[in-house]
Scaffold this motif. Structure first.
Motif, PDB file in Angstrom:
ATOM      1  N   TYR A   1      44.228  36.516  32.959  1.00  0.00           N
ATOM      2  CA  TYR A   1      42.962  37.228  32.133  1.00  0.00           C
ATOM      3  C   TYR A   1      41.742  36.903  32.945  1.00  0.00           C
ATOM      4  CZ  TYR A   1      45.493  38.912  28.135  1.00  0.00           C
ATOM      5  OH  TYR A   1      46.420  39.717  27.163  1.00  0.00           O
TER       6      TYR A   1
ATOM      7  N   ARG B   1      41.606  39.394  35.745  1.00  0.00           N
ATOM      8  CA  ARG B   1      41.530  40.574  35.345  1.00  0.00           C
ATOM      9  C   ARG B   1      40.080  41.031  34.848  1.00  0.00           C
ATOM     10  NH1 ARG B   1      44.599  43.150  29.959  1.00  0.00           N
ATOM     11  NH2 ARG B   1      43.094  44.716  29.328  1.00  0.00           N
TER      12      ARG B   1
ATOM     13  N   LEU C   1      49.224  48.450  31.230  1.00  0.00           N
ATOM     14  CA  LEU C   1      50.168  47.133  31.113  1.00  0.00           C
ATOM     15  C   LEU C   1      51.504  47.035  31.558  1.00  0.00           C
ATOM     16  CD1 LEU C   1      48.887  46.164  27.583  1.00  0.00           C
ATOM     17  CD2 LEU C   1      48.075  45.435  29.654  1.00  0.00           C
TER      18      LEU C   1
ATOM     19  N   PHE D   1      54.180  39.476  30.886  1.00  0.00           N
ATOM     20  CA  PHE D   1      53.522  40.656  30.951  1.00  0.00           C
ATOM     21  C   PHE D   1      52.236  40.697  31.972  1.00  0.00           C
ATOM     22  CE2 PHE D   1      49.661  39.648  28.522  1.00  0.00           C
ATOM     23  CZ  PHE D   1      49.961  38.723  27.646  1.00  0.00           C
TER      24      PHE D   1
ATOM     25  N   PHE E   1      48.884  43.319  33.919  1.00  0.00           N
ATOM     26  CA  PHE E   1      48.094  44.530  33.843  1.00  0.00           C
ATOM     27  C   PHE E   1      48.431  45.114  35.202  1.00  0.00           C
ATOM     28  CE2 PHE E   1      45.215  41.185  35.364  1.00  0.00           C
ATOM     29  CZ  PHE E   1      44.762  41.779  36.717  1.00  0.00           C
TER      30      PHE E   1
ATOM     31  N   ASN F   1      49.474  37.386  38.072  1.00  0.00           N
ATOM     32  CA  ASN F   1      49.874  38.750  37.181  1.00  0.00           C
ATOM     33  C   ASN F   1      50.929  39.544  37.783  1.00  0.00           C
ATOM     34  OD1 ASN F   1      49.011  41.090  36.074  1.00  0.00           O
ATOM     35  ND2 ASN F   1      47.965  42.253  37.495  1.00  0.00           N
TER      36      ASN F   1
ATOM     37  N   LEU G   1      56.266  43.470  24.108  1.00  0.00           N
ATOM     38  CA  LEU G   1      54.891  43.586  24.539  1.00  0.00           C
ATOM     39  C   LEU G   1      53.805  43.506  23.516  1.00  0.00           C
ATOM     40  CD1 LEU G   1      52.794  43.618  26.770  1.00  0.00           C
ATOM     41  CD2 LEU G   1      52.850  46.081  27.021  1.00  0.00           C
TER      42      LEU G   1
ATOM     43  N   LEU H   1      51.721  40.358  22.826  1.00  0.00           N
ATOM     44  CA  LEU H   1      50.212  40.496  22.642  1.00  0.00           C
ATOM     45  C   LEU H   1      49.488  39.795  21.298  1.00  0.00           C
ATOM     46  CD1 LEU H   1      49.501  43.980  24.265  1.00  0.00           C
ATOM     47  CD2 LEU H   1      49.022  41.561  25.144  1.00  0.00           C
TER      48      LEU H   1
ATOM     49  N   ILE I   1      48.148  46.901  21.142  1.00  0.00           N
ATOM     50  CA  ILE I   1      48.552  48.028  22.190  1.00  0.00           C
ATOM     51  C   ILE I   1      47.623  49.134  21.866  1.00  0.00           C
ATOM     52  CG2 ILE I   1      49.974  49.422  23.845  1.00  0.00           C
ATOM     53  CD1 ILE I   1      52.075  47.262  23.419  1.00  0.00           C
TER      54      ILE I   1
ATOM     55  N   THR J   1      47.919  54.001  25.953  1.00  0.00           N
ATOM     56  CA  THR J   1      47.950  52.851  26.808  1.00  0.00           C
ATOM     57  C   THR J   1      49.532  53.289  27.783  1.00  0.00           C
ATOM     58  OG1 THR J   1      47.193  51.290  25.246  1.00  0.00           O
ATOM     59  CG2 THR J   1      48.520  50.361  27.248  1.00  0.00           C
TER      60      THR J   1
ATOM     61  N   ILE K   1      52.309  52.151  30.175  1.00  0.00           N
ATOM     62  CA  ILE K   1      52.973  50.620  30.167  1.00  0.00           C
ATOM     63  C   ILE K   1      54.200  50.901  30.910  1.00  0.00           C
ATOM     64  CG2 ILE K   1      54.218  49.144  28.876  1.00  0.00           C
ATOM     65  CD1 ILE K   1      52.877  49.976  26.298  1.00  0.00           C
TER      66      ILE K   1
END
Ligand code: 0L1
Ligand code: MG
Length: 262
Positions: free
Chosen positions: A45, A48, A61, A81, A83, A160, A213, A217, A224, A228, A230
């Motif tokens: 994160y 990101r 994602l 998971f 990004f 990632n 996912l 999350l 989500i 999005t 994915i």
């Protein structure tokens, strides 16, 4: 968590620099054996956040390690998971600069775009299918920043999940028009079939990956959002690529996706 914020920030810079400079590094648990899963996602994160601060748009994602075979190989029960970014996007027919990567590999996947918010816990295939607007062929380019693709699960989460790029194209379809678990995929490199697979390789059903996912999350208090993109996870094993390789991936009912590495 076992690492302090200063260490998380330092490791995020270290791993991101490996990506930006195309320079492989040793897996970070070699130097930080106490790093736990929370630390690993905190590093991801932080990477990101570094990218967003420089103006990168998070384009979607991805789920990784979703095939039973790959999980077994890694000795883990839990997919991961990550990004994907705006600068990792390629369209069908692309000429992809191999020098942008360290040691790229490709995986044939299907991607979905959602039309409604998906929120766990308790998200299942049914709720995921109801929230999917359409399905589209997508090939992921993975490029572990770790030397020789050697890592453990915590290190790969921090990196990632090896995300590096993705190619989309072919033909979109509504999920109800497809039998996703038996959707066949044929991956050809330079005119030779190198991998075959069916959607069921992805946790039995690619929509199960979307549901997982949402549930993963939810553990972080996240959801989500509608709209999005994915990547649901590899249908085929990852295939190493190099400059000069021509790739053609044939998807049952979803057309063909071709591109090459230059
Ligand atoms: O997308 C993936 O399944 C890759 C996850 C990370 C493991 C790898 O680099 O093979
Ligand atoms: Mg993948």
């Amino acid at each position: 968590m076992n690492l302090d914020q200063e260490t998380i920030a330092k490791l995020a810079e270290h791993v991101e620099n490996a990506e930006l400079n195309r320079q492989e590094i040793v897996k970070i648990t070699d130097d930080y054996p106490d790093m736990d899963y929370e630390d690993a996602y905190a590093i991801q994160y932080a990477i990101r956040a570094r990218k967003e601060a420089r103006g990168t748009r998070i384009a979607g994602l991805k789920m990784g390690l979703t095939s039973r075979a790959k999980m077994k190989q890694m000795g883990v029960e839990q997919p991961v998971f990550g990004f994907i970014t705006d600068y990792g996007a390629y369209a069908e027919g692309a000429e992809i600069e191999t020098s942008r990567f360290i040691h790229p590999r490709i995986e044939a996947e299907v991607a979905v775009v959602t039309k409604a918010t998906l929120r766990g816990p308790g998200c299942h295939i049914g709720s995921a299918l109801a929230a999917i607007d359409f399905v589209i062929p997508a090939v992921e380019i993975i490029d572990s920043r770790y030397k020789d693709f050697r890592f453990d699960l915590r290190s790969v989460i921090a990196d990632n999940t090896s995300a590096a790029g993705y190619v989309t194209g072919g033909r979109m379809a509504r999920p109800e028009s497809l039998d996703l678990p038996v959707l066949g995929v044929v991956l050809e490199k330079n005119g030779e079939i190198v991998e075959l697979g069916a959607g069921a390789a992805v946790l039995g059903h690619p929509a199960a990956s979307v549901a997982m996912l949402a549930n993963m999350l939810a553990e972080r208090g996240e959801e989500i959002p509608a709209g999005t993109f994915i990547m649901t996870g590899g249908i085929t094993a990852a295939v190493a690529v190099e400059a000069g390789d021509n790739i053609c991936v044939r998807y049952q009912d979803l057309g063909t996706l071709g591109f090459r590495f230059v």
